[in-house]
Scaffold this motif. Structure first.
Motif, PDB file in Angstrom:
ATOM      1  N   GLY A 197       0.810  -1.208   0.000  1.00 21.75           N
ATOM      2  CA  GLY A 197       0.000   0.000   0.000  1.00 21.75           C
ATOM      3  C   GLY A 197       0.840   1.253   0.000  1.00 21.75           C
ATOM      4  N   GLY A 198       0.564   2.145  -0.949  1.00 21.56           N
ATOM      5  CA  GLY A 198       1.370   3.353  -1.098  1.00 21.56           C
ATOM      6  C   GLY A 198       0.623   4.629  -0.766  1.00 21.56           C
ATOM      7  N   GLY A 199      -0.260   4.572   0.234  1.00 24.44           N
ATOM      8  CA  GLY A 199      -0.880   5.791   0.739  1.00 24.44           C
ATOM      9  C   GLY A 199       0.006   6.419   1.796  1.00 24.44           C
ATOM     10  N   GLN A 200      -0.581   7.332   2.591  1.00 22.63           N
ATOM     11  CA  GLN A 200       0.236   7.990   3.609  1.00 22.63           C
ATOM     12  C   GLN A 200       0.774   7.002   4.637  1.00 22.63           C
ATOM     13  OE1 GLN A 200      -3.103   8.808   3.247  1.00 22.63           O
ATOM     14  NE2 GLN A 200      -4.110   8.940   5.247  1.00 22.63           N
ATOM     15  N   ALA A 201       0.055   5.892   4.864  1.00 20.88           N
ATOM     16  CA  ALA A 201       0.515   4.905   5.839  1.00 20.88           C
ATOM     17  C   ALA A 201       1.757   4.180   5.339  1.00 20.88           C
ATOM     18  CB  ALA A 201      -0.602   3.915   6.155  1.00 20.88           C
ATOM     19  N   GLY A 202       1.682   3.643   4.136  1.00 22.57           N
ATOM     20  CA  GLY A 202       2.829   2.924   3.585  1.00 22.57           C
ATOM     21  C   GLY A 202       4.048   3.808   3.436  1.00 22.57           C
ATOM     22  N   LEU A 203       3.836   5.037   2.989  1.00 24.82           N
ATOM     23  CA  LEU A 203       4.960   5.967   2.829  1.00 24.82           C
ATOM     24  C   LEU A 203       5.559   6.334   4.182  1.00 24.82           C
ATOM     25  CD1 LEU A 203       3.399   8.241   0.078  1.00 24.82           C
ATOM     26  CD2 LEU A 203       5.408   6.773  -0.209  1.00 24.82           C
ATOM     27  N   HIS A 253      -4.485   2.821  16.946  1.00 25.89           N
ATOM     28  CA  HIS A 253      -3.996   3.097  18.295  1.00 25.89           C
ATOM     29  C   HIS A 253      -4.723   4.288  18.915  1.00 25.89           C
ATOM     30  CE1 HIS A 253      -1.432   3.435  21.750  1.00 25.89           C
ATOM     31  NE2 HIS A 253      -0.863   4.556  21.356  1.00 25.89           N
ATOM     32  N   THR A 254      -4.861   5.384  18.145  1.00 26.60           N
ATOM     33  CA  THR A 254      -5.562   6.579  18.607  1.00 26.60           C
ATOM     34  C   THR A 254      -6.491   7.078  17.508  1.00 26.60           C
ATOM     35  OG1 THR A 254      -3.884   8.111  17.755  1.00 26.60           O
ATOM     36  CG2 THR A 254      -3.560   7.257  19.999  1.00 26.60           C
ATOM     37  N   TRP A 255      -7.205   8.151  17.806  1.00 27.93           N
ATOM     38  CA  TRP A 255      -8.120   8.769  16.839  1.00 27.93           C
ATOM     39  C   TRP A 255      -7.406   9.110  15.535  1.00 27.93           C
ATOM     40  CZ3 TRP A 255      -8.056  13.629  14.554  1.00 27.93           C
ATOM     41  CH2 TRP A 255      -9.229  14.044  13.930  1.00 27.93           C
ATOM     42  N   GLY A 256      -6.161   9.524  15.618  1.00 24.50           N
ATOM     43  CA  GLY A 256      -5.446   9.984  14.430  1.00 24.50           C
ATOM     44  C   GLY A 256      -4.779   8.889  13.622  1.00 24.50           C
ATOM     45  N   SER A 257      -4.965   7.629  14.005  1.00 20.82           N
ATOM     46  CA  SER A 257      -4.218   6.539  13.364  1.00 20.82           C
ATOM     47  C   SER A 257      -4.420   6.450  11.855  1.00 20.82           C
ATOM     48  CB  SER A 257      -4.589   5.201  14.003  1.00 20.82           C
ATOM     49  OG  SER A 257      -4.043   5.086  15.287  1.00 20.82           O
ATOM     50  N   GLY A 258      -5.620   6.709  11.386  1.00 23.97           N
ATOM     51  CA  GLY A 258      -5.871   6.631   9.953  1.00 23.97           C
ATOM     52  C   GLY A 258      -5.806   7.980   9.284  1.00 23.97           C
ATOM     53  N   ARG A 259      -5.248   8.977   9.965  1.00 22.97           N
ATOM     54  CA  ARG A 259      -5.257  10.347   9.468  1.00 22.97           C
ATOM     55  C   ARG A 259      -3.843  10.915   9.392  1.00 22.97           C
ATOM     56  NH1 ARG A 259     -10.774  11.891  10.807  1.00 22.97           N
ATOM     57  NH2 ARG A 259     -11.661  10.309  12.192  1.00 22.97           N
ATOM     58  N   PHE A 260      -3.735  12.073   8.758  1.00 15.99           N
ATOM     59  CA  PHE A 260      -2.440  12.741   8.651  1.00 15.99           C
ATOM     60  C   PHE A 260      -1.863  13.070  10.025  1.00 15.99           C
ATOM     61  CE2 PHE A 260      -3.698  14.807   4.326  1.00 15.99           C
ATOM     62  CZ  PHE A 260      -3.444  13.616   3.678  1.00 15.99           C
ATOM     63  N   SER A 261      -2.723  13.223  11.027  1.00 16.04           N
ATOM     64  CA  SER A 261      -2.259  13.698  12.329  1.00 16.04           C
ATOM     65  C   SER A 261      -1.595  12.632  13.177  1.00 16.04           C
ATOM     66  CB  SER A 261      -3.437  14.289  13.115  1.00 16.04           C
ATOM     67  OG  SER A 261      -4.434  13.304  13.323  1.00 16.04           O
ATOM     68  N   GLY A 262      -1.956  11.363  12.981  1.00 19.91           N
ATOM     69  CA  GLY A 262      -1.471  10.339  13.898  1.00 19.91           C
ATOM     70  C   GLY A 262      -0.700   9.204  13.273  1.00 19.91           C
ATOM     71  N   ILE A 263      -0.586   9.208  11.954  1.00 21.68           N
ATOM     72  CA  ILE A 263       0.057   8.074  11.295  1.00 21.68           C
ATOM     73  C   ILE A 263       1.545   7.981  11.630  1.00 21.68           C
ATOM     74  CG2 ILE A 263       0.594   9.325   9.161  1.00 21.68           C
ATOM     75  CD1 ILE A 263      -0.593   5.658   9.508  1.00 21.68           C
TER      76      ILE A 263
END
Length: 419
Positions: free
Chosen positions: A16-22, A388-398
């Motif tokens: 996966g090459g979204g913000q998480a993978g990167l 883990h937290t609210w921001g886990s799937g977002r730009f703020s917590g990844i």
């Protein structure tokens, strides 16, 4: 990597090459870990292809905290529009410079008897000591089987396909679902002058601004975004919650479905059935609106308490007063009589991890994990809501999650080497 005559091997493969993978690649590079990122489309593809034209962030720009690449613009309390988000992500892609292969679909991830993993793809096989699944939890658009019986002359699309009102046939539009996408798409159509019928779901709502500040600013100061799943009152159940609806459009504002109703939008309860061209709805519109307002008020009251407890000088707050209430519950609507020519299904996505052959999933297809670490050694998940937290799937917590997994991967590799 092994010689050309053998299956290519990497210490870690990221899927996966979204913000998480990167983000995972960023921290693995810092740790000096050999890895390869595989992406079936283009990097950050979902942001480019699954957002409508007027899309903007619902969280302020200052929350864009991708690792090593925080928001650096001149409007930290604004809300980036689609093109600005893509430009931000392009800069992140360039900065990370991940070792990656795009246009490669992962078809199977399977533990090997000798340790590590076999990764079968549309471009051949790879092996890896460890694997990070960073493809997200929103892979399969949910469209109910009821849609198969909708009259054929009515156009049906999922929220990920919506771009703007002009691309829909002339006529009225039924939006099914009132989460973040549904509420914002209904607003987009409403502002474009379309007659909208909205089937309201269970999503709560939140104020955009309260007592002089963005609610997100207050909640951040109150450390809400630092609460982990295991400390949250709902525990893992919070992962099933629907996101609150509000918008960053035009500088940010509340989304009040009751106000839309005063302006001509027609609201219904949960869509439950279809007979011919006649839709059927549960008589629960009033209760759903009240439940959404109750969450809105509860969040505001928590801010009031914080302000009082800390003697903060802030403008006074006020209770929400409903501007509209349904006179009666309407349980039926004829599509043809209502002039509806389009239906937009805004009821979310389902995960699709069928390619991962490991006993780490619950009965709903979601991985069982703690902070992304599964019971299968060397198999991790990243970028899921409330990982883990609210921001886990977002730009703020990844960043926090990706750094943690990189540390786990390095620790696991050292233990394996020592053993």
């Amino acid at each position: 990597m092994t010689s050309a005559n053998k299956t290519p091997h990497h210490s870690v493969i990221i899927i996966g090459g979204g913000q998480a993978g990167l983000s995972a690649s960023y921290y693995l590079q810092q740790q000096g870990v050999d890895h390869l990122l595989l992406e079936k489309s283009a990097l950050t593809n979902a942001w480019r292809t699954q957002r409508w034209d007027a899309f903007c962030l619902v969280t302020p720009n200052w929350q864009c905290q991708l690792p090593g690449y925080p928001y650096a613009g001149d409007d930290p309390h604004g809300f980036m529009k689609k093109d600005e988000i893509i430009a931000y992500l392009d800069g992140f892609i360039e900065m990370v410079n991940a070792p990656c292969r795009t246009g490669v679909t992962v078809q199977q991830v399977k533990p090997r008897a000798q340790g590590g993993y076999l990764v079968r793809t549309s471009d051949g096989e790879f092996t890896a000591d460890q694997v990070i699944v960073a493809s997200g939890g929103y892979q399969v658009p949910i469209i109910p089987r009821l849609a198969e019986r909708v009259p054929t002359e009515i156009k049906q699309i999922h929220s990920e396909q919506y771009r703007n009102a002009d691309l829909l046939p002339e006529g009225n539009v039924l939006v099914v679902g009132s989460g973040q996408s549904g509420a914002q798409i209904a607003e987009d159509l409403h502002l474009a002058g379309r007659k909208v019928f909205l089937a309201v779901g269970d999503a709560p709502r939140c104020a955009r601004f309260y007592r002089g500040r963005d609610v997100v600013d207050w909640l951040d100061e109150m450390k809400y975004y630092d609460i982990s799943v295991d400390k949250h009152p709902l525990r893992e159940g919070v992962r099933d919650n629907t996101n609150h609806y509000l918008t960053g459009r035009d500088g940010g504002r509340d989304i009040d479905l009751r106000r839309f109703a005063t302006e001509g939008m027609e609201l219904f309860g949960l869509l439950t059935g279809l007979e011919g061209s006649n839709l059927q709805f549960a008589p629960d519109l009033a209760s759903k609106l009240e439940a959404a307002d109750a969450v809105y008020e509860r969040i505001n009251r928590s801010i009031d308490n914080y302000i009082e407890e800390n003697a903060i000088d802030a403008p006074s707050g006020k209770h929400y007063q409903p501007v509209w209430k349904p006179e009666a519950e309407r349980e039926q609507l004829d599509l043809r009589t209502a002039g509806i020519t389009s239906i937009i299904w805004c009821i979310g996505f389902a995960p699709d991890f069928r390619y991962v052959e490991a006993s780490v999933f619950d009965g709903h297809g979601h991985p069982v994990h703690h902070r992304g670490v599964t019971a299968q050694p060397g198999l991790y998940f990243l970028g899921l809501p409330w990982l883990h937290t609210w921001g886990s799937g977002r730009f703020s917590g990844i960043a926090r999650d990706a750094e943690y997994l990189a540390e786990q991967i390095v620790s696991t590799a050292r233990l394996a080497k020592a053993g």
